[in-house]
Design a protein around this motif. Structure first.
Motif, PDB file in Angstrom:
ATOM      1  N   UNK A   1       0.850  -1.194   0.000  1.00 33.81           N
ATOM      2  CA  UNK A   1       0.000   0.000   0.000  1.00 33.81           C
ATOM      3  C   UNK A   1       0.882   1.239   0.000  1.00 33.81           C
ATOM      4  N   UNK A   2       0.450   2.243  -0.696  1.00 29.66           N
ATOM      5  CA  UNK A   2       1.200   3.488  -0.722  1.00 29.66           C
ATOM      6  C   UNK A   2       0.422   4.532  -1.496  1.00 29.66           C
ATOM      7  N   UNK A   3       1.038   5.660  -1.714  1.00 29.20           N
ATOM      8  CA  UNK A   3       0.408   6.715  -2.498  1.00 29.20           C
ATOM      9  C   UNK A   3       0.476   6.339  -3.975  1.00 29.20           C
ATOM     10  N   UNK A   4      -0.592   6.590  -4.677  1.00 25.64           N
ATOM     11  CA  UNK A   4      -0.587   6.326  -6.113  1.00 25.64           C
ATOM     12  C   UNK A   4      -0.956   4.891  -6.424  1.00 25.64           C
ATOM     13  N   UNK A   5      -0.356   4.371  -7.497  1.00 26.13           N
ATOM     14  CA  UNK A   5      -0.683   3.029  -7.965  1.00 26.13           C
ATOM     15  C   UNK A   5      -0.201   1.971  -6.982  1.00 26.13           C
ATOM     16  N   UNK A   6      -0.935   0.869  -6.915  1.00 26.78           N
ATOM     17  CA  UNK A   6      -0.550  -0.236  -6.060  1.00 26.78           C
ATOM     18  C   UNK A   6       0.608  -1.018  -6.649  1.00 26.78           C
ATOM     19  N   UNK A   7       1.235  -1.779  -5.795  1.00 26.75           N
ATOM     20  CA  UNK A   7       2.325  -2.632  -6.248  1.00 26.75           C
ATOM     21  C   UNK A   7       2.356  -3.872  -5.370  1.00 26.75           C
ATOM     22  N   UNK A   8       3.236  -4.802  -5.721  1.00 29.57           N
ATOM     23  CA  UNK A   8       3.302  -6.051  -4.976  1.00 29.57           C
ATOM     24  C   UNK A   8       4.718  -6.584  -4.983  1.00 29.57           C
ATOM     25  N   UNK A   9       5.012  -7.380  -3.970  1.00 30.01           N
ATOM     26  CA  UNK A   9       6.261  -8.138  -3.903  1.00 30.01           C
ATOM     27  C   UNK A   9       5.886  -9.600  -4.093  1.00 30.01           C
ATOM     28  N   UNK A  10       6.629 -10.300  -4.940  1.00 31.10           N
ATOM     29  CA  UNK A  10       6.358 -11.709  -5.189  1.00 31.10           C
ATOM     30  C   UNK A  10       7.543 -12.526  -4.679  1.00 31.10           C
ATOM     31  N   UNK A  11       7.263 -13.425  -3.750  1.00 28.39           N
ATOM     32  CA  UNK A  11       8.292 -14.317  -3.205  1.00 28.39           C
ATOM     33  C   UNK A  11       8.076 -15.687  -3.835  1.00 28.39           C
ATOM     34  N   UNK A  12       9.146 -16.257  -4.400  1.00 25.35           N
ATOM     35  CA  UNK A  12       9.069 -17.572  -5.027  1.00 25.35           C
ATOM     36  C   UNK A  12      10.015 -18.511  -4.285  1.00 25.35           C
ATOM     37  N   UNK A  13       9.435 -19.559  -3.689  1.00 26.10           N
ATOM     38  CA  UNK A  13      10.219 -20.563  -2.977  1.00 26.10           C
ATOM     39  C   UNK A  13      10.180 -21.874  -3.757  1.00 26.10           C
ATOM     40  N   UNK A  14      11.349 -22.491  -3.943  1.00 25.47           N
ATOM     41  CA  UNK A  14      11.429 -23.810  -4.554  1.00 25.47           C
ATOM     42  C   UNK A  14      11.132 -24.834  -3.460  1.00 25.47           C
ATOM     43  N   UNK A  15      10.000 -25.509  -3.559  1.00 28.21           N
ATOM     44  CA  UNK A  15       9.595 -26.487  -2.546  1.00 28.21           C
ATOM     45  C   UNK A  15       9.641 -27.915  -3.097  1.00 28.21           C
ATOM     46  N   UNK A  16      10.438 -28.131  -4.130  1.00 27.60           N
ATOM     47  CA  UNK A  16      10.522 -29.437  -4.780  1.00 27.60           C
ATOM     48  C   UNK A  16      10.890 -30.534  -3.788  1.00 27.60           C
TER      49      UNK A  16
END
Length: 67
Positions: A42-57
Motif C-alpha cells: 500500500x502506498x500513495x498512487x498506484x498499487x504494487x506487490x512483492x512476489x516471493x518464489x520458494x522452490x519447494x521441490x
C-alpha cells in the motif's frame, strides 16, 4: 503465467496476501514445484506487490520417497 498475473493484480486490488502452489517443468524430465506468495504493498498512487518464489521441490518429493 497469465494466471499468476491475474493473482498479482487481484492481490493489489484487494490488498490481500495470496499464496499459490504450482508445478513447473524447468529442465528435461525434472519436475519442479514452486510456492508463490504475493504481498500487496500500500502506498500513495498506484498499487504494487512483492512476489516471493520458494522452490519447494524437495518438500513435495520427500513424502513420495519415504511413503
Amino acid at each position: 503465467m497469465r494466471q499468476e498475473m491475474e493473482y498479482v493484480m487481484n492481490s493489489i486490488q484487494t490488498g490481500e496476501t495470496r499464496q499459490i502452489q504450482r508445478q513447473s517443468d524447468i529442465s528435461g524430465n525434472d519436475i519442479r514445484y514452486d510456492h508463490l506468495t504475493i504481498y500487496s504493498l500500500k502506498g500513495d498512487g498506484e498499487g504494487s506487490a512483492v512476489i516471493r518464489i520458494d522452490d519447494v521441490t524437495e518438500k513435495v518429493q520427500m513424502p513420495l520417497v519415504s511413503g
